[in-house]
Design a protein around this motif. Sequence first.
Motif, PDB file in Angstrom:
ATOM      1  N   GLN A 163      32.033  34.283  42.496  1.00 55.40           N
ATOM      2  CA  GLN A 163      31.720  35.399  43.393  1.00 55.40           C
ATOM      3  C   GLN A 163      30.305  35.257  43.942  1.00 55.40           C
ATOM      4  O   GLN A 163      30.062  35.487  45.121  1.00 55.40           O
ATOM      5  CB  GLN A 163      31.828  36.740  42.650  1.00 55.40           C
ATOM      6  CG  GLN A 163      33.228  37.132  42.248  1.00 55.40           C
ATOM      7  CD  GLN A 163      33.231  38.409  41.414  1.00 55.40           C
ATOM      8  OE1 GLN A 163      32.458  39.317  41.656  1.00 55.40           O
ATOM      9  NE2 GLN A 163      34.105  38.464  40.425  1.00 55.40           N
TER      10      GLN A 163
ATOM     11  N   ASP B  25      38.713  35.557  40.906  1.00 48.43           N
ATOM     12  CA  ASP B  25      37.430  34.867  41.030  1.00 48.43           C
ATOM     13  C   ASP B  25      36.501  35.295  39.905  1.00 48.43           C
ATOM     14  O   ASP B  25      36.335  36.486  39.647  1.00 48.43           O
ATOM     15  CB  ASP B  25      36.745  35.200  42.362  1.00 48.43           C
ATOM     16  CG  ASP B  25      37.503  34.664  43.557  1.00 48.43           C
ATOM     17  OD1 ASP B  25      38.346  33.768  43.369  1.00 48.43           O
ATOM     18  OD2 ASP B  25      37.243  35.158  44.673  1.00 48.43           O
TER      19      ASP B  25
ATOM     20  N   ARG C 239      41.359  39.346  42.345  1.00 50.52           N
ATOM     21  CA  ARG C 239      41.467  38.051  43.034  1.00 50.52           C
ATOM     22  C   ARG C 239      41.457  36.854  42.097  1.00 50.52           C
ATOM     23  O   ARG C 239      41.780  35.751  42.508  1.00 50.52           O
ATOM     24  CB  ARG C 239      40.330  37.894  44.032  1.00 50.52           C
ATOM     25  CG  ARG C 239      40.445  38.816  45.216  1.00 50.52           C
ATOM     26  CD  ARG C 239      39.510  38.443  46.314  1.00 50.52           C
ATOM     27  NE  ARG C 239      38.121  38.419  45.848  1.00 50.52           N
ATOM     28  CZ  ARG C 239      37.080  38.345  46.643  1.00 50.52           C
ATOM     29  NH1 ARG C 239      37.249  38.241  47.933  1.00 50.52           N
ATOM     30  NH2 ARG C 239      35.858  38.339  46.165  1.00 50.52           N
TER      31      ARG C 239
END
Length: 172
Positions: A100, A95, A93
């Motif tokens: 997170q 992130d 993703r």
Amino acid sequence: MATVMAMSSFAGAAVVPRGPAGRLGARSLPAPGRRALVVRAQSEGPSAPPPNKPKASTSIWDALAFSGPAPERINGRLAMVGFVTALAVEAGRGDGLLSQLGSGTGQARFAYTVAVLSVASLVPLLQGESAEGRAGAIMNANAELWNGRFAMLGLVALAATEIITGAPFINV
């Protein structure tokens, strides 16, 4: 039971058996300046019982004590899972670790993972087993501790990298 007297010196050893009626004769005495060693061996009869192994404590408080077997193992296992998961989410993703943690979307999964791994780690210890008892050639208790320690350092490095650079580790 057989009894044997051996005379030993730096050059070698000579074995001199007992004479008739079990008495030492004049010839079997050690020479002056040498020591005599008496060796007794039992050929038949009951064997000595094996020494008692100290059994691991099955108390949860002993397992979770500061120097107990559970805390570092559980933290190491969680760090290994967390490190791999953090890298997978970063790669998938984009992130970073701190984003997170801040999003809160994985908190229920995190709590579930902590509970399952903690219980799975404590059950064998409470049954009296030790991690060293399950050691194999490659997978052993020492390697698991070191892998957990490196995973803990890896998580700190991921967070430090994101703080210093302002970007996730994989995107740096």
